[in-house]
Structure formats: C-alpha cells, structure tokens
Design a protein around this motif. Structure first.
Motif, PDB file in Angstrom:
ATOM      1  N   SER A  54       0.807  -1.228   0.000  1.00 23.28           N
ATOM      2  CA  SER A  54       0.000   0.000   0.000  1.00 23.28           C
ATOM      3  C   SER A  54       0.836   1.272   0.000  1.00 23.28           C
ATOM      4  N   ILE A  77      -1.120 -10.013   1.275  1.00 29.24           N
ATOM      5  CA  ILE A  77      -2.498  -9.534   1.230  1.00 29.24           C
ATOM      6  C   ILE A  77      -3.345 -10.602   1.914  1.00 29.24           C
ATOM      7  N   LEU A  80      -9.673  -9.941   1.555  1.00 24.88           N
ATOM      8  CA  LEU A  80     -10.183  -9.085   0.493  1.00 24.88           C
ATOM      9  C   LEU A  80     -10.427  -7.685   1.066  1.00 24.88           C
ATOM     10  N   GLU A  81     -11.106  -6.869   0.323  1.00 24.28           N
ATOM     11  CA  GLU A  81     -11.280  -5.466   0.710  1.00 24.28           C
ATOM     12  C   GLU A  81     -11.850  -5.299   2.119  1.00 24.28           C
ATOM     13  N   ASP A  82     -12.758  -6.163   2.518  1.00 25.84           N
ATOM     14  CA  ASP A  82     -13.416  -6.006   3.817  1.00 25.84           C
ATOM     15  C   ASP A  82     -12.669  -6.662   4.980  1.00 25.84           C
ATOM     16  N   ASN A  84      -8.728  -7.497   4.732  1.00 22.14           N
ATOM     17  CA  ASN A  84      -7.271  -7.353   4.720  1.00 22.14           C
ATOM     18  C   ASN A  84      -6.769  -6.385   5.785  1.00 22.14           C
ATOM     19  N   HIS A  85      -7.436  -5.279   5.950  1.00 21.94           N
ATOM     20  CA  HIS A  85      -6.999  -4.239   6.883  1.00 21.94           C
ATOM     21  C   HIS A  85      -7.119  -4.650   8.353  1.00 21.94           C
ATOM     22  N   LYS A  92      -4.389   0.134   2.699  1.00 18.92           N
ATOM     23  CA  LYS A  92      -5.512   0.595   1.877  1.00 18.92           C
ATOM     24  C   LYS A  92      -5.701  -0.340   0.693  1.00 18.92           C
ATOM     25  N   TRP A  93      -6.818  -1.045   0.665  1.00 17.86           N
ATOM     26  CA  TRP A  93      -7.095  -2.041  -0.351  1.00 17.86           C
ATOM     27  C   TRP A  93      -6.945  -1.491  -1.767  1.00 17.86           C
ATOM     28  N   ASP A  94      -7.597  -0.365  -2.052  1.00 21.10           N
ATOM     29  CA  ASP A  94      -7.545   0.188  -3.408  1.00 21.10           C
ATOM     30  C   ASP A  94      -6.113   0.503  -3.825  1.00 21.10           C
ATOM     31  N   MET A  97      -4.215  -2.817  -4.586  1.00 25.84           N
ATOM     32  CA  MET A  97      -4.596  -3.353  -5.890  1.00 25.84           C
ATOM     33  C   MET A  97      -4.015  -2.518  -7.027  1.00 25.84           C
ATOM     34  N   ASN A 120     -10.704 -14.249   7.776  1.00 23.80           N
ATOM     35  CA  ASN A 120     -10.547 -14.238   6.319  1.00 23.80           C
ATOM     36  C   ASN A 120     -10.541 -15.631   5.685  1.00 23.80           C
TER      37      ASN A 120
END
Length: 159
Positions: A54, A77, A80-82, A84-85, A92-94, A97, A120
């Motif tokens: 990130s 990683i 997923l987006e919901d 990983n953090h 930051k997922w975005d 990626m 996860n």
C-alpha cells in the motif's frame, strides 16, 4: 550504507537478498531505492521483497518492475477489501490493488501471500481467483497460529 559493505565481497550472481518486513514494511525505508539500485548493479541473483503493497505510487511500482527481472515481490495480502486491513493495519485495499496491478502490468514478478485467520478463511478461494485475474504468478496460503481456530489449512501453492 551497510548493504554496500555486506554485498561488496560477493561475486555477481552468487547472492539472493530478501527484504522482509519483520520490523516494518521495507517500502517505508528512505534508502530502499538506493539499496535496490546498488543490489541490481552489483548483480544479485535475486532480490525478493515482502511488502503489504500500500506504499509508494503506481509509477514507482512500474519503474521497479522494469529495473530487473531478478526482482520478485511477495505482496502480503491477507483477505479481500473487507478483511485485509484487520491484520494489515492502516493498509488501503484500493492502493494495494492499484500498485500490484501496476507492477504486474509492467512485467513484474509478483506473488500473493495470504495468511489465514478466522476473519478471512472464508475468502481464500475468492482471493485466489482474483490473484489469477490480476496476473499474480502464484498464490500462497499460509497457516498461522495467530487468531485462528481451524487448523485444517496448510502452506500450499494454489496457482
């Protein structure tokens, strides 16, 4: 400059380096770029980095991919987006990626490392599918003793 002292006595193509974030992500180091350049110019056999992905810009990642085919990046990683953090705090997922795609699209050698946790473990198959779609060379699932109750996972290369 310690890396220069360490690498100096070695011949070309005889050493493999691994930048691992045991004490923080190596991407945060202000000397990382000069270390990478020196290592590549010194002729390391392989330069591997384990990062959460990130940090830095897509342009930086494209440049890294084009520096050498001896560079391998393990993107850590863990979900997923919901999710990983939850372990990769403040990642930051975005951004991850975007950076991974920039590196891969520029010809970089990328591997997705996925630590299994209770939060996860239900996303492994979906993450593997995403890794394949993006172009990761491999997808490694890693069992961890941190926070997991289901011990049925094992280390494997799924791609």
């Amino acid at each position: 400059d310690d890396y220069k002292i360490i690498l100096e006595p070695f011949e070309r193509d005889t050493i493999k380096l691994f930048h691992c974030g045991n004490f923080g992500d190596s991407l945060a180091s202000p000397t990382l770029d000069s270390c990478i350049d020196y290592s590549i110019n010194k002729g390391v056999k392989e330069l591997k980095m384990a990062v959460n992905g990130s940090a830095r810009t897509p342009a930086w990642w494209r440049d890294l991919a084009q520096k050498s085919d001896r560079i391998v990046v393990n993107f850590s990683i863990d979900g997923l987006e919901d999710t990983n953090h939850l372990y990769r705090i403040n990642s930051k997922w975005d951004k991850i990626m975007e950076n991974a795609k920039a590196f891969i699209d520029a010809g970089g050698n990328a591997r997705w490392d996925y630590l299994i946790f209770d939060h996860n473990q239900h996303q492994v198959e979906e993450a593997e599918k995403l890794a394949r779609e993006i172009g990761f060379e491999s997808f490694y699932v890693k069992n961890t003793s941190r926070f997991i109750n289901d011990k049925n996972y094992f280390i494997c290369n799924m791609l």
